[in-house]
Scaffold this motif. Structure first.
Motif, PDB file in Angstrom:
ATOM      1  N   ARG A   1       0.802  -1.195  -0.105  1.00  0.00           N
ATOM      2  CA  ARG A   1      -0.080  -0.129  -0.022  1.00  0.00           C
ATOM      3  C   ARG A   1       0.730   1.230   0.088  1.00  0.00           C
ATOM      4  NH1 ARG A   1      -3.305  -3.024   3.520  1.00  0.00           N
ATOM      5  NH2 ARG A   1      -2.042  -2.360   5.181  1.00  0.00           N
TER       6      ARG A   1
ATOM      7  N   TYR B   1       3.164   1.258  -3.840  1.00  0.00           N
ATOM      8  CA  TYR B   1       2.228   1.188  -5.233  1.00  0.00           C
ATOM      9  C   TYR B   1       1.027   2.021  -5.243  1.00  0.00           C
ATOM     10  CZ  TYR B   1       5.662  -2.693  -6.206  1.00  0.00           C
ATOM     11  OH  TYR B   1       6.544  -3.553  -6.050  1.00  0.00           O
TER      12      TYR B   1
ATOM     13  N   HIS C   1      -1.562   1.289  -7.227  1.00  0.00           N
ATOM     14  CA  HIS C   1      -2.710   0.254  -7.189  1.00  0.00           C
ATOM     15  C   HIS C   1      -2.215  -1.005  -6.772  1.00  0.00           C
ATOM     16  CE1 HIS C   1      -4.870   3.264 -10.015  1.00  0.00           C
ATOM     17  NE2 HIS C   1      -3.679   3.240 -10.549  1.00  0.00           N
TER      18      HIS C   1
ATOM     19  N   ASP D   1      -3.797  -3.502  -5.472  1.00  0.00           N
ATOM     20  CA  ASP D   1      -4.886  -4.363  -5.910  1.00  0.00           C
ATOM     21  C   ASP D   1      -4.225  -5.184  -7.219  1.00  0.00           C
ATOM     22  OD1 ASP D   1      -5.634  -1.793  -6.843  1.00  0.00           O
ATOM     23  OD2 ASP D   1      -6.993  -2.923  -8.036  1.00  0.00           O
ATOM     24  N   TYR D   2      -3.185  -4.483  -7.981  1.00  0.00           N
ATOM     25  CA  TYR D   2      -2.504  -5.265  -9.017  1.00  0.00           C
ATOM     26  C   TYR D   2      -1.519  -5.883  -8.607  1.00  0.00           C
ATOM     27  CZ  TYR D   2      -4.689  -1.459 -12.000  1.00  0.00           C
ATOM     28  OH  TYR D   2      -5.655  -0.792 -12.534  1.00  0.00           O
TER      29      TYR D   2
END
Length: 260
Positions: free
Chosen positions: A109, A112, A114, A116-117
């Motif tokens: 977190r 990155y 995103h 969730d990628y």
């Protein structure tokens, strides 16, 4: 290995910085000599020729950090006669194993945009925690002469002559004054396997443990000595948590210091 044809060698990369593969390329003339007695069948870092297995010798750099890695190392093991792990990432989880003491989701977190990628394992682990390993070569990065010795010995079927004693012996051989004794400088040399020629102590720096724990490393005794040198338990835990943090001797020492 058949005497009628050259042994087939493959070099594989997992989670790592490529430094150990570059050490192989840095061997230059020695590498040319090795290339004369083996067939380098798969080495993406150095060649466009990618031949399928099986391979007689597989050199594996890097730790296992993803589900894909965990599956791929099984495939590498199945197609390799002798599997050799090279470097701190492959033998001890590498610097990325520091995540093993925390929640990797927090790092994802923070880094990155995103999260969730990103699909990753909770831990970074050495190759030996996933498949049987025949030989290992320590270091961050490895000693290129040790690599040449290992490959040469494996080709002819003898045991590689890789030293397993501590950095302290290198200091004694070179006449380097023991910096913990003479200057009170914290040093991991007494519990670290040699391989660098005691580079840091020769320049007045304490050993960082780049080559991992020496054979029969008594880390518990050295933790007591580090305390006598004025190191706090937090500093001791941090010292053991570097390139070879997940090597069990170093891991045990850091966790015991952390609990103290």
């Amino acid at each position: 290995m058949s005497s009628e044809k050259k042994p087939r060698v493959a070099v594989f990369k997992f989670a790592s910085c490529d430094g150990c593969q570059l050490s192989l390329l840095d061997c230059e003339d020695d590498l040319l000599a090795v290339a004369g007695v083996v067939d380098i069948a798969y080495f993406p870092e150095a060649s466009r020729r990618m031949l399928k297995g099986p391979y007689d010798i597989a050199l594996v750099e890097g730790s296992i950090t993803t589900h894909h890695d965990a599956e791929r190392i099984q495939q590498v093991r199945r197609q390799s006669g002798v599997l050799v792990t090279i470097g701190a990432c492959a033998t001890a989880g590498g610097i990325q194993a520091l995540r093993n003491w925390n929640d990797v989701a927090d790092y994802v977190r923070a880094v990155y945009a995103h999260p969730d990628y990103i699909q990753t394992l909770k831990m970074s682990t050495p190759i030996a925690e996933h498949v049987p390993v025949d030989l290992e070569l320590r270091g961050c990065p490895i000693n290129k002469q040790h690599l040449i010795e290992l490959v040469s010995a494996t080709v002819v079927g003898r045991k590689p002559n890789i030293p397993a004693y501590s950095v302290c012996l290198e200091c004694k051989r070179s006449g380097t004054v023991c910096i913990p004794v003479a200057r009170g400088v914290p040093c991991l040399g007494p519990v670290t396997q040699t391989g660098c020629g005691a580079l840091c102590p020769r320049f007045g720096r304490g050993c960082f443990g780049c080559y991992g724990p020496m054979e029969s490393a008594n880390t518990a005794a050295w933790v007591k000595q580090l305390r006598d040198l004025g190191q706090t338990d937090e500093e001791i835990a941090r010292a053991f948590r570097s390139f070879n943090a997940w090597a069990w001797q170093f891991r045990q020492a850091s966790e015991e210091a952390e609990r103290a």
